[in-house]
Enzyme design. Structure first.
Site, mmCIF file in Angstrom:
data_model
loop_
_atom_site.group_PDB
_atom_site.id
_atom_site.type_symbol
_atom_site.label_atom_id
_atom_site.label_comp_id
_atom_site.label_asym_id
_atom_site.label_seq_id
_atom_site.Cartn_x
_atom_site.Cartn_y
_atom_site.Cartn_z
ATOM 1 N N GLU A 98 0.827 -1.211 0.000
ATOM 2 C CA GLU A 98 0.000 0.000 0.000
ATOM 3 C C GLU A 98 0.866 1.268 0.000
ATOM 4 O O GLU A 98 0.573 2.239 0.714
ATOM 5 C CB GLU A 98 -0.964 -0.013 1.189
ATOM 6 N N GLU A 141 -6.942 -7.569 -0.427
ATOM 7 C CA GLU A 141 -7.456 -7.425 0.942
ATOM 8 C C GLU A 141 -8.954 -7.152 0.875
ATOM 9 O O GLU A 141 -9.394 -6.005 0.858
ATOM 10 C CB GLU A 141 -6.752 -6.280 1.691
#
Length: 631
Positions: free
Chosen positions: A179, A258
């Site tokens: 991320e 995710e």
């Protein structure tokens, strides 16, 4: 004869190459190919380092019964390299054993190596000792950082390379960074990391990045050498997220790395939960679109020891429980509404699953442990625990201390009766003692002068590290990350000449210096939030519990009535407790950490004690209790 021999060698080489396992991205057809056949994965996220290794098989198998064909895990650099160049791959950190367990159950494996992982883990998985290196800037094209990363990857990646799918193992994909688009936008840094991975693993594995839908351009590289994936939960339109991805990466399989089954917790905030129905519905939509999905989390686990993380510049620490409201609970039981919501979908897209639903485990309850005061943390202050003296207080990082607590002590040269004392730059919580009497609790960055009522000789300040921030740009700002104390004033004048002492919260009972006179009164005249503070300061309480072999089961130790501190069972630091803050009141004790015969329970209580000095073992968890934002 010579020609025939060379021909035979060529045939053998070609046959070997053809028979070698392969997992690749079919860019032209927007899919994965596993041994030449289209492959879509439904992955169960779990972290080996948050699970007792004795339970790995159970957690993997439970995911398999729900129709998952893949396991995904982060890799915790800070646990594997607790000090520079010193590595640990034992017990719950034996990742090769975990990889083999996944392989034995015929599951694929995705490794998210980082080196940054977030995961609500201390410092986002980075080793805190990085903060003591001059010129350090984490997650950046920074020589000190990249040098430390390269040394780590040179140790770790060759360890797992034999288990890549192309080498006959279960590892099909490896993630680079994590991320990053939510943190920075330095493609040179991502490229440098990617080249390190290729140097140690080669190119016969699928590399990928993961970002939220808005972080793609900064978090990944626009090349077919690395797959860009995204992450999101049940909110919004999945199709629109992938339409946005196509603008950056027109071809390739779509992946949600995710897909959130629940959410994280913080001390002082209500326990997070998510409904099962939308989880199953959106999961169905994703698989129907051909998306490969990783459930974050399938099983959250536990932040054992001092591993829990924190967020935000003003610090929002995470509790010991990482249950995450996942389909498989922190203690391994299945939450049947979520389990069946997911299994019904996998039965639709991956039919033929005949595995039975695993039963929940039996728990231990109905036990009470009586504790007794055995020592205080003040007893650890001695020439043996002295780290350094200095004119002004030093940070924990400057002293080489990266977890737990530290003590600052000053011997006064003039009386300070009826004068105002003020602590400046407390990170993260201070416990102030004046002449051995617990006087004040000071929270992070709180400026709250208080008056010394009597002529004092010694000021001792215990400061607690509640976790390093593991998310956001503030990770790079030392002014937010440091631990310890910056300054102390009396009537706005600096106090100088400080001694710094190492405090051990992992094995405090064995460090007791005898003879040592314990305070006769448990509750002193000072209080915090209406609860009397322990007169002698942070104190260690100890008790024993006899168990039969049949009673060594998973259980929950209820800390209701206590205040804040650390729990140790049989010399294992289970983690932090803080019922004054909530929402977690009970701590999960795996049955494998108990033993037949005598078991020990030790609590390092920092503030206030239970009236009857007992704790109960229950067969029911309590991680969703009342919260107090002012704790």
């Amino acid at each position: 004869m010579k020609i025939s021999f060379l021909f035979l060698i060529l045939v053998v080489a070609l046959t070997t190459a053809t028979d070698r396992p392969s997992f690749v991205v079919d860019w032209e057809n927007d899919r994965f190919l596993k041994n030449g056949k289209p492959f879509q994965y439904a992955s169960a996220g779990m972290h080996y380092f948050r699970i007792p290794y004795q339970y790995w098989r159970d957690r993997v198998y439970a995911a398999k019964t729900a129709g998952m064909n893949t396991i995904q895990t982060y890799v915790a650099w800070n646990q594997h390299e607790p000090s520079p160049g010193q590595y640990n791959f034992e017990g719950n950190l034996n990742i090769v054993k975990f990889i083999k367990e996944v392989a034995e159950q015929d599951m694929s494996l995705i490794l998210r190596v980082g080196p940054y992982i977030c995961a609500e883990w201390n410092f986002g998985g980075l080793p805190p000792w990085l903060l003591a290196i001059p010129g350090m800037q984490v997650r950046a094209q920074n020589k000190p950082f990249l040098s430390a990363v390269d040394r780590w990857l040179a140790e770790f990646l060759p360890l797992v390379k034999p288990y890549l799918f192309s080498n006959g193992g279960p590892i099909i994909m490896v993630q680079v960074e994590n991320e990053y688009g939510s943190f920075g936008c330095d493609h040179e840094y991502i490229t440098t990391l990617f080249n390190m991975y290729k140097k140690y693993l080669g190119e016969e594995v699928v590399f990928f990045t993961t970002d939220g839908p808005g972080g793609i351009k900064c978090g990944s590289l626009n090349t077919t050498a690395i797959l860009t994936t995204i992450d999101f939960g049940t909110g919004g339109d999945p199709g629109s997220h992938f339409d946005n991805l196509k603008k950056f990466q027109p071809h390739g399989p779509h992946v949600n790395s995710e897909f959130y089954t629940g959410w994280l917790d913080h001390w002082k905030s209500k326990h997070s939960t998510r409904a099962a129905a939308p989880l199953g519905s959106v999961f169905d939509t994703l698989l129907g679109l051909g998306v490969s999905v990783n459930l974050y989390m399938w099983h959250g686990g536990t932040n054992f020891g001092l591993t829990s993380g924190a967020e935000k510049e003003f610090l929002k620490p995470n509790p010991t429980s990482y249950d995450y409201d996942a389909p498989q609970s922190e203690w391994g039981d299945l939450k049947m509404d979520k389990y069946h919501a997911l299994r019904n979908v996998t039965d639709k897209y991956f039919p033929g699953n005949k595995l039975p639903v695993p039963p929940n485990s039996k728990k231990l309850g109905g036990k009470t442990v009586k504790l007794a005061q055995v020592t205080t943390l003040l007893s650890q202050i001695s020439p043996d625990s002295l780290i350094k003296t200095s004119q002004f207080p030093m940070t924990m990082e400057a002293l080489g201390v990266f977890e737990g607590m530290i003590a600052y002590q000053h011997k006064l040269t003039a009386p300070i009766k009826n004068k105002n004392i003020c602590l400046l730059g407390v990170h993260d919580r201070a416990f102030v003692m004046v002449d051995g009497v617990f006087t004040k609790v000071v929270k992070r960055d709180e400026v709250s002068p208080f008056t010394i009522k009597s002529a004092a000789d010694t000021i001792t300040i215990f400061v607690e590290n509640q976790a390093y921030i593991g998310f956001g740009k503030v990770m790079q700002e030392y002014i937010f990350q440091y631990k310890g104390l910056m300054n102390v004033t009396v009537d706005k004048e600096n106090i100088t000449d400080w001694s710094h002492y190492r405090i051990d919260v992992r094995s405090p009972v064995t460090l007791t210096r005898l003879p040592y006179s314990l305070p006769s009164e448990l509750q002193g005249e000072y209080s915090f939030n209406g609860k009397p503070l322990i007169s002698g300061g942070p104190t260690v309480y100890h008790g024993t519990l006899d168990l039969t072999a049949d009673e060594c089961l998973d259980t929950f130790l209820d800390t209701t009535g206590w205040s804040k501190g650390y729990l140790i069972v049989n010399d294992m630091l289970i983690g932090r407790y803080w019922p004054d803050a909530g929402p977690q009141y009970s701590l999960y004790i795996p049955g494998v950490y108990l033993r037949e015969g005598e078991n020990t329970v030790t609590m390092v209580e920092q503030q206030s004690v239970s009236k009857d000095l007992t704790v109960d073992l229950s067969d029911t968890p309590n991680i969703d209790g009342p919260v107090n934002p002012d704790a």
